[in-house]
Design a protein around this motif. Structure first.
Motif, PDB file in Angstrom:
ATOM      1  N   TRP A  95       0.816  -1.215   0.000  1.00 26.58           N
ATOM      2  CA  TRP A  95       0.000   0.000   0.000  1.00 26.58           C
ATOM      3  C   TRP A  95       0.848   1.263   0.000  1.00 26.58           C
ATOM      4  CZ3 TRP A  95       0.997   2.750   4.401  1.00 26.58           C
ATOM      5  CH2 TRP A  95       1.510   2.029   5.502  1.00 26.58           C
ATOM      6  N   ARG A  96       2.099   1.159   0.430  1.00 25.06           N
ATOM      7  CA  ARG A  96       2.932   2.364   0.449  1.00 25.06           C
ATOM      8  C   ARG A  96       3.209   2.869  -0.956  1.00 25.06           C
ATOM      9  NH1 ARG A  96       4.361  -1.131   4.122  1.00 25.06           N
ATOM     10  NH2 ARG A  96       4.620  -0.557   6.308  1.00 25.06           N
ATOM     11  N   SER A  97       3.349   1.942  -1.884  1.00 22.29           N
ATOM     12  CA  SER A  97       3.681   2.331  -3.261  1.00 22.29           C
ATOM     13  C   SER A  97       2.486   2.241  -4.197  1.00 22.29           C
ATOM     14  CB  SER A  97       4.805   1.419  -3.785  1.00 22.29           C
ATOM     15  OG  SER A  97       4.415   0.057  -3.687  1.00 22.29           O
ATOM     16  N   ASP A  98       1.352   1.769  -3.696  1.00 22.73           N
ATOM     17  CA  ASP A  98       0.185   1.539  -4.547  1.00 22.73           C
ATOM     18  C   ASP A  98      -0.978   2.377  -4.020  1.00 22.73           C
ATOM     19  OD1 ASP A  98      -2.154   0.607  -5.724  1.00 22.73           O
ATOM     20  OD2 ASP A  98      -1.482  -1.475  -5.794  1.00 22.73           O
ATOM     21  N   ALA A  99      -1.204   3.519  -4.672  1.00 26.13           N
ATOM     22  CA  ALA A  99      -2.226   4.448  -4.172  1.00 26.13           C
ATOM     23  C   ALA A  99      -3.632   3.887  -4.333  1.00 26.13           C
ATOM     24  CB  ALA A  99      -2.119   5.788  -4.907  1.00 26.13           C
ATOM     25  N   VAL A 100      -3.825   3.066  -5.336  1.00 27.83           N
ATOM     26  CA  VAL A 100      -5.148   2.463  -5.534  1.00 27.83           C
ATOM     27  C   VAL A 100      -5.477   1.548  -4.361  1.00 27.83           C
ATOM     28  CG1 VAL A 100      -6.502   0.915  -6.988  1.00 27.83           C
ATOM     29  CG2 VAL A 100      -4.979   2.601  -8.041  1.00 27.83           C
ATOM     30  N   LEU A 101      -4.529   0.686  -4.037  1.00 26.02           N
ATOM     31  CA  LEU A 101      -4.740  -0.223  -2.912  1.00 26.02           C
ATOM     32  C   LEU A 101      -4.902   0.559  -1.614  1.00 26.02           C
ATOM     33  CD1 LEU A 101      -4.804  -3.074  -1.678  1.00 26.02           C
ATOM     34  CD2 LEU A 101      -2.308  -2.961  -1.535  1.00 26.02           C
ATOM     35  N   ARG A 102      -4.082   1.584  -1.454  1.00 24.15           N
ATOM     36  CA  ARG A 102      -4.142   2.378  -0.225  1.00 24.15           C
ATOM     37  C   ARG A 102      -5.530   2.986  -0.045  1.00 24.15           C
ATOM     38  NH1 ARG A 102       0.304   5.013  -0.985  1.00 24.15           N
ATOM     39  NH2 ARG A 102      -0.529   6.984  -1.746  1.00 24.15           N
ATOM     40  N   ALA A 103      -6.068   3.537  -1.131  1.00 22.91           N
ATOM     41  CA  ALA A 103      -7.402   4.138  -1.057  1.00 22.91           C
ATOM     42  C   ALA A 103      -8.458   3.081  -0.760  1.00 22.91           C
ATOM     43  CB  ALA A 103      -7.728   4.855  -2.365  1.00 22.91           C
ATOM     44  N   ALA A 104      -8.310   1.919  -1.384  1.00 25.65           N
ATOM     45  CA  ALA A 104      -9.298   0.859  -1.152  1.00 25.65           C
ATOM     46  C   ALA A 104      -9.252   0.397   0.294  1.00 25.65           C
ATOM     47  CB  ALA A 104      -9.037  -0.316  -2.103  1.00 25.65           C
ATOM     48  N   MET A 105      -8.054   0.282   0.845  1.00 23.37           N
ATOM     49  CA  MET A 105      -7.927  -0.206   2.217  1.00 23.37           C
ATOM     50  C   MET A 105      -8.454   0.795   3.229  1.00 23.37           C
ATOM     51  SD  MET A 105      -4.232  -2.156   2.012  1.00 23.37           S
ATOM     52  CE  MET A 105      -4.213  -2.724   3.709  1.00 23.37           C
ATOM     53  N   ALA A 106      -8.437   2.081   2.845  1.00 25.60           N
ATOM     54  CA  ALA A 106      -8.940   3.112   3.757  1.00 25.60           C
ATOM     55  C   ALA A 106     -10.461   3.110   3.818  1.00 25.60           C
ATOM     56  CB  ALA A 106      -8.429   4.485   3.317  1.00 25.60           C
ATOM     57  N   LEU A 107     -11.069   2.490   2.839  1.00 23.24           N
ATOM     58  CA  LEU A 107     -12.523   2.547   2.719  1.00 23.24           C
ATOM     59  C   LEU A 107     -13.227   1.709   3.789  1.00 23.24           C
ATOM     60  CD1 LEU A 107     -14.044   4.180   0.698  1.00 23.24           C
ATOM     61  CD2 LEU A 107     -14.130   2.190  -0.822  1.00 23.24           C
ATOM     62  N   TYR A 108     -12.692   0.510   4.046  1.00 22.88           N
ATOM     63  CA  TYR A 108     -13.288  -0.381   5.048  1.00 22.88           C
ATOM     64  C   TYR A 108     -12.204  -0.845   6.020  1.00 22.88           C
ATOM     65  CZ  TYR A 108     -17.313  -0.527   1.935  1.00 22.88           C
ATOM     66  OH  TYR A 108     -18.390  -0.189   1.152  1.00 22.88           O
ATOM     67  N   PRO A 109     -11.849   0.016   6.965  1.00 21.74           N
ATOM     68  CA  PRO A 109     -10.787  -0.360   7.911  1.00 21.74           C
ATOM     69  C   PRO A 109     -11.185  -1.597   8.712  1.00 21.74           C
ATOM     70  CG  PRO A 109     -11.373   1.976   8.110  1.00 21.74           C
ATOM     71  CD  PRO A 109     -12.400   1.345   7.236  1.00 21.74           C
ATOM     72  N   GLY A 110     -10.255  -2.494   8.836  1.00 27.06           N
ATOM     73  CA  GLY A 110     -10.543  -3.703   9.598  1.00 27.06           C
ATOM     74  C   GLY A 110     -11.169  -4.805   8.769  1.00 27.06           C
ATOM     75  N   LEU A 111     -11.420  -4.535   7.500  1.00 29.97           N
ATOM     76  CA  LEU A 111     -11.941  -5.589   6.618  1.00 29.97           C
ATOM     77  C   LEU A 111     -11.018  -6.798   6.680  1.00 29.97           C
ATOM     78  CD1 LEU A 111     -14.010  -6.359   4.354  1.00 29.97           C
ATOM     79  CD2 LEU A 111     -12.344  -5.469   2.724  1.00 29.97           C
ATOM     80  N   ARG A 112     -11.601  -7.970   6.764  1.00 32.16           N
ATOM     81  CA  ARG A 112     -10.774  -9.174   6.898  1.00 32.16           C
ATOM     82  C   ARG A 112     -11.400 -10.343   6.155  1.00 32.16           C
ATOM     83  NH1 ARG A 112     -11.007  -8.803  13.107  1.00 32.16           N
ATOM     84  NH2 ARG A 112     -10.943  -6.656  12.383  1.00 32.16           N
ATOM     85  N   ILE A 113     -10.606 -11.377   5.985  1.00 28.74           N
ATOM     86  CA  ILE A 113     -11.089 -12.599   5.357  1.00 28.74           C
ATOM     87  C   ILE A 113     -11.648 -13.506   6.442  1.00 28.74           C
ATOM     88  CG2 ILE A 113     -10.434 -14.625   4.004  1.00 28.74           C
ATOM     89  CD1 ILE A 113     -10.256 -11.972   2.467  1.00 28.74           C
ATOM     90  N   LEU A 114     -12.904 -13.885   6.292  1.00 32.39           N
ATOM     91  CA  LEU A 114     -13.507 -14.809   7.250  1.00 32.39           C
ATOM     92  C   LEU A 114     -12.834 -16.175   7.153  1.00 32.39           C
ATOM     93  CD1 LEU A 114     -17.294 -14.021   6.734  1.00 32.39           C
ATOM     94  CD2 LEU A 114     -15.913 -13.481   8.741  1.00 32.39           C
ATOM     95  N   GLY A 273      -0.441 -11.540   0.821  1.00 33.13           N
ATOM     96  CA  GLY A 273      -1.788 -11.134   1.200  1.00 33.13           C
ATOM     97  C   GLY A 273      -2.653 -10.784   0.006  1.00 33.13           C
ATOM     98  N   ALA A 274      -2.380 -11.405  -1.138  1.00 29.73           N
ATOM     99  CA  ALA A 274      -3.101 -11.048  -2.373  1.00 29.73           C
ATOM    100  C   ALA A 274      -4.612 -11.182  -2.211  1.00 29.73           C
ATOM    101  CB  ALA A 274      -2.607 -11.912  -3.535  1.00 29.73           C
ATOM    102  N   GLY A 275      -5.046 -12.214  -1.500  1.00 35.56           N
ATOM    103  CA  GLY A 275      -6.472 -12.412  -1.338  1.00 35.56           C
ATOM    104  C   GLY A 275      -7.117 -11.327  -0.487  1.00 35.56           C
ATOM    105  N   LEU A 276      -6.398 -10.867   0.494  1.00 33.27           N
ATOM    106  CA  LEU A 276      -6.891  -9.766   1.328  1.00 33.27           C
ATOM    107  C   LEU A 276      -6.961  -8.480   0.507  1.00 33.27           C
ATOM    108  CD1 LEU A 276      -7.760  -8.782   4.106  1.00 33.27           C
ATOM    109  CD2 LEU A 276      -5.345  -8.529   4.704  1.00 33.27           C
ATOM    110  N   ALA A 277      -5.936  -8.234  -0.294  1.00 34.22           N
ATOM    111  CA  ALA A 277      -5.959  -7.071  -1.199  1.00 34.22           C
ATOM    112  C   ALA A 277      -7.141  -7.178  -2.148  1.00 34.22           C
ATOM    113  CB  ALA A 277      -4.649  -6.992  -1.979  1.00 34.22           C
ATOM    114  N   GLN A 278      -7.337  -8.368  -2.675  1.00 30.97           N
ATOM    115  CA  GLN A 278      -8.465  -8.605  -3.572  1.00 30.97           C
ATOM    116  C   GLN A 278      -9.771  -8.232  -2.905  1.00 30.97           C
ATOM    117  OE1 GLN A 278     -11.952 -11.027  -4.670  1.00 30.97           O
ATOM    118  NE2 GLN A 278     -10.716 -11.280  -2.844  1.00 30.97           N
ATOM    119  N   GLN A 279      -9.950  -8.586  -1.628  1.00 34.30           N
ATOM    120  CA  GLN A 279     -11.211  -8.285  -0.950  1.00 34.30           C
ATOM    121  C   GLN A 279     -11.403  -6.785  -0.787  1.00 34.30           C
ATOM    122  OE1 GLN A 279     -12.982 -10.991  -0.668  1.00 34.30           O
ATOM    123  NE2 GLN A 279     -14.784  -9.789  -0.164  1.00 34.30           N
ATOM    124  N   HIS A 280     -10.329  -6.064  -0.515  1.00 35.32           N
ATOM    125  CA  HIS A 280     -10.425  -4.608  -0.441  1.00 35.32           C
ATOM    126  C   HIS A 280     -10.792  -4.007  -1.793  1.00 35.32           C
ATOM    127  CE1 HIS A 280      -8.233  -4.619   3.542  1.00 35.32           C
ATOM    128  NE2 HIS A 280      -9.094  -3.638   3.716  1.00 35.32           N
TER     129      HIS A 280
END
Length: 311
Positions: A95-114, A273-280
DNA sequence: ATGGACCCTTGAT
DNA sequence: ATCAAGGGTCCA
């Protein structure tokens, strides 16, 4: 049916809490299809052999179970990754170098894979092809209602492979499975007499696991990745569905790439963590909030030449 | 590796 | 009433 007797609400000890929106995305964002929102804004669901209610209270999660089931809390702690293993994985995402991922991760903080039961994930995603989330939820609810063992309070677990293999075709038809009925029946027949299949497959490396899953009828690359991710906890598995195709095409400049190449891109770019990134990314693009996709039509014919946004 | 059929439901014309 | 599309898979 008797009214459910619920235990009192208690706070669930999570390493990282969840906002109301993030909890909703976790429970109803296409990972599990067994949770429903009540009129009071709480969630009622079945996971494995347990029934629970969940609600978000100022970024922490409270739970309540069917009285008499002593295993609910422990199972919930596992199910929701209370130990926070995924926080470490999320931290290692690019996420440090990927602004798209960073923005997506900020959208649902704490989102996780069940961390779902493998059989549960497999059955649900066998039903998922060419279906919307709400339709998948309706199909598996019907399967539980028709064939699943009762858990109390009118709730039922999902049927096992034995019940599914023996199920009358008319019953599966009544569950609106369509052509997926053959997937479910075929896979059920292969697994019904192998009660330890999940424990055995848990010991496989992810590529071998994906291969075994993909050999089941109705399991292609996408479903195999979903089952590995949601059912076997393989956080590096990277399912590529139509939403992810849209997201990678628009926000990562991958227009015209095949799903297989996109999957390879995802695994390489996002890593363990590709799957977690995918979920974001999945959550962000569904919310219409992925950078580079603001121009997406609401109901959208595939936008073919609307410029080439690149993050 | 690419294209079409596939069962059924839902939401938009 | 008709049409298009839906967290894809299978087979040619």
């Amino acid at each position: 049916m008797a009214a459910a007797a619920w235990t009192p609400w208690r706070r669930l000890r999570l390493h990282r809490g969840l906002s109301e929106a993030s909890l909703a995305e976790v429970l109803d964002g296409g990972q599990s299809f067994r949770w429903a929102r009540t009129a009071e804004g709480e969630w009622t669901g079945v996971f494995g052999r347990h029934v629970a209610r969940l609600r978000s209270v100022s970024d922490s999660v409270e739970w309540s179970g069917l009285s008499g089931d002593a295993g609910v809390e422990g199972s919930l702690l596992f199910y929701l990754d209370a130990a926070g293993e995924q926080d470490r994985v999320a931290e290692a995402l690019p996420w440090r170098s990927d602004a798209v991922l960073r923005a997506a991760m900020a959208l649902y903080p704490g989102l996780r894979i069940l961390r779902q039961d493998p059989a549960e994930a497999l059955l649900c995603f066998l039903c998922s092809s060419n279906k919307r989330i709400i339709q998948i939820r309706s199909m598996v609810a019907a399967l539980a209602r028709e064939l699943g063992p009762p858990l109390g309070g009118g709730h039922r677990a999902l049927p096992g492979w034995g019940e599914l293999a023996a199920a009358d075709d008319r019953v599966l038809r009544a569950c609106a499975l369509g052509y997926r009925a053959n997937y479910v029946r075929g896979t059920a027949r292969l697994l019904a007499d192998r009660p330890d299949w999940d424990a055995e497959w848990s010991r496989l490396e992810t590529p071998a696991l994906l291969e075994r899953l993909g050999a089941l009828p109705g399991v292609g690359p996408k479903v195999a990745a979903c089952v590995a991710l949601f059912g076997f906890g393989r956080l590096g598995a990277f399912p590529v569905d139509t939403w992810i195709v849209q997201a990678l095409a628009a926000a990562y400049g991958l227009r015209g790439w095949s799903p297989a190449r996109m999957a390879e891109f995802g695994r390489i770019h996002f890593g363990e963590g590709a799957g977690l990134a995918q979920q974001h990314l999945f959550a962000a693009v569904r919310a219409g909030k992925l950078p580079g996709m603001e121009l997406r039509r609401p109901k959208a014919a595939p936008p073919r030449s609307c410029g080439r946004p690149r993050a």
